[in-house]
Scaffold this motif. Structure first.
Motif, short mmCIF file in Angstrom:
data_model
loop_
_atom_site.label_atom_id
_atom_site.label_comp_id
_atom_site.label_asym_id
_atom_site.label_seq_id
_atom_site.Cartn_x
_atom_site.Cartn_y
_atom_site.Cartn_z
N ARG A 1 36.69 34.64 48.49
CA ARG A 1 36.40 34.71 47.22
C ARG A 1 37.18 35.97 46.48
N VAL A 2 37.17 35.92 45.22
CA VAL A 2 37.93 36.71 44.23
C VAL A 2 36.86 38.08 44.26
N VAL A 3 37.58 39.12 44.59
CA VAL A 3 37.03 40.34 44.74
C VAL A 3 38.35 41.40 44.13
N PHE A 4 37.86 42.84 43.96
CA PHE A 4 38.93 43.67 43.68
C PHE A 4 40.07 43.84 44.56
N GLY A 5 41.30 43.68 44.05
CA GLY A 5 42.42 43.57 44.75
C GLY A 5 43.05 42.24 45.14
N THR A 6 42.24 41.08 45.12
CA THR A 6 42.84 39.91 45.25
C THR A 6 43.91 39.45 44.15
N THR A 7 44.78 38.55 44.54
CA THR A 7 45.68 38.10 43.61
C THR A 7 45.25 36.41 43.70
N VAL A 8 45.23 35.91 42.45
CA VAL A 8 44.42 34.59 41.84
C VAL A 8 45.55 34.04 41.43
N ASP A 9 45.84 32.66 41.31
CA ASP A 9 46.50 31.62 40.80
C ASP A 9 45.64 30.57 40.19
N LEU A 10 45.72 30.72 38.94
CA LEU A 10 44.67 29.97 37.90
C LEU A 10 45.41 28.77 37.15
N GLU A 11 44.70 27.76 36.75
CA GLU A 11 45.12 26.79 35.90
C GLU A 11 44.29 26.50 34.42
N ASP A 12 45.04 26.72 33.45
CA ASP A 12 44.29 26.87 32.45
C ASP A 12 44.00 25.35 31.99
N GLY B 1 37.40 32.31 21.84
CA GLY B 1 36.55 31.16 22.04
C GLY B 1 36.38 30.94 23.61
N PRO B 2 35.70 30.16 24.03
CA PRO B 2 35.38 29.91 25.57
C PRO B 2 36.56 29.17 26.02
N ARG B 3 37.11 29.73 27.39
CA ARG B 3 38.41 29.06 28.08
C ARG B 3 37.83 28.79 29.41
N GLU B 4 38.31 27.81 29.97
CA GLU B 4 38.00 27.31 31.39
C GLU B 4 39.43 27.43 32.37
N TYR B 5 39.25 27.86 33.43
CA TYR B 5 40.11 28.18 34.41
C TYR B 5 39.99 27.68 35.71
N ALA B 6 40.85 26.75 36.26
CA ALA B 6 40.55 26.20 37.59
C ALA B 6 41.09 27.38 38.61
N ILE B 7 40.61 27.57 39.73
CA ILE B 7 41.16 28.63 40.72
C ILE B 7 41.66 27.94 41.63
N LEU B 8 43.21 28.05 41.76
CA LEU B 8 43.91 27.21 42.70
C LEU B 8 43.82 27.74 43.81
N GLU B 9 44.22 29.24 43.87
CA GLU B 9 44.11 29.94 45.09
C GLU B 9 43.96 31.65 45.04
N VAL B 10 43.16 32.03 46.05
CA VAL B 10 42.99 33.20 46.13
C VAL B 10 43.67 33.94 47.26
N ARG B 11 44.39 35.05 47.08
CA ARG B 11 45.15 35.64 48.22
C ARG B 11 45.18 37.17 48.38
N TYR B 12 45.08 37.83 49.43
CA TYR B 12 44.65 39.09 49.66
C TYR B 12 45.87 39.78 50.26
N ILE B 13 46.91 40.07 49.32
CA ILE B 13 48.22 40.62 49.79
C ILE B 13 48.35 41.78 49.09
N LYS C 1 33.99 33.96 42.52
CA LYS C 1 34.38 32.64 42.66
C LYS C 1 35.47 32.56 43.84
N SER C 2 35.77 31.17 44.31
CA SER C 2 36.61 30.76 45.34
C SER C 2 37.66 29.54 44.85
N ALA C 3 38.53 29.32 45.53
CA ALA C 3 39.44 28.25 45.15
C ALA C 3 38.74 27.06 44.93
#
Length: 158
Positions: free
Chosen positions: A85-96, A146-158, A133-135
């Motif tokens: 899951r996305v938490v403080f400190g995580t690196t997240v790859d997103l797709e608009d 306005g509202p935008r939607e992003y797909a979470i591709l990957e969540v990394r803890y680095i 949220k999760s990948a």
């Protein structure tokens, strides 16, 4: 005072800045003040006024950094167990989902946020939409445009 969340890298940057201010900037401004004093009349000495103003800024920044570091809670993302899951400190790859563009953000504290470096504040609208949220999930962000939607591709803890 509430704890200030910082990543390990963010805390290191603040410590480096504090060290530079104390060991380089402070001595330089002290020398500038003493050189300006040696020129005589201080009432019309622009160099003296500028050096005193710079000294005030440096001392204020040193106090600010010391307070932040003493009240900080340093979080190492690599030590987190957040089950993807996305938490403080995580690196997240997103797709608009509208444009197909991909972007990578790291969720950090307000102190170290820098959008140019893809470091987003945990209190920003996009980070608030991503937290928990999760990948594979889709996050809807209420952006100023306005509202935008992003797909979470990957969540990394680095």
């Amino acid at each position: 005072m509430a704890a200030i969340p910082l990543t390990v890298r963010g805390a290191a940057r603040l410590k480096e800045e504090l060290h530079r201010l104390k060991t380089v900037e402070r001595p330089a401004v002290i020398n500038a003040i003493s050189e300006a004093r040696a020129q005589g009349d201080l009432s019309e000495n622009a160099e003296y006024d500028a050096a005193k103003e710079r000294q005030g800024f440096i001392e204020g920044r040193i106090s600010e950094l010391e307070a932040k570091l003493s009240n900080s809670q340093i979080i190492d993302p690599s030590q987190l167990e957040a089950d993807g899951r996305v938490v403080f400190g995580t690196t997240v790859d997103l797709e608009d989902l509208e444009t197909g563009e991909t972007v990578t953000y790291q969720v950090v504290g307000d102190t170290e946020a820098d959008i140019r470096a893809n470091l987003i504040s945990v209190s920003s609208p996009i980070a608030r939409a991503l937290i928990g949220k999760s990948a594979g999930d889709v996050a809807e962000v209420q952006a100023p445009s306005g509202p935008r939607e992003y797909a979470i591709l990957e969540v990394r803890y680095i």
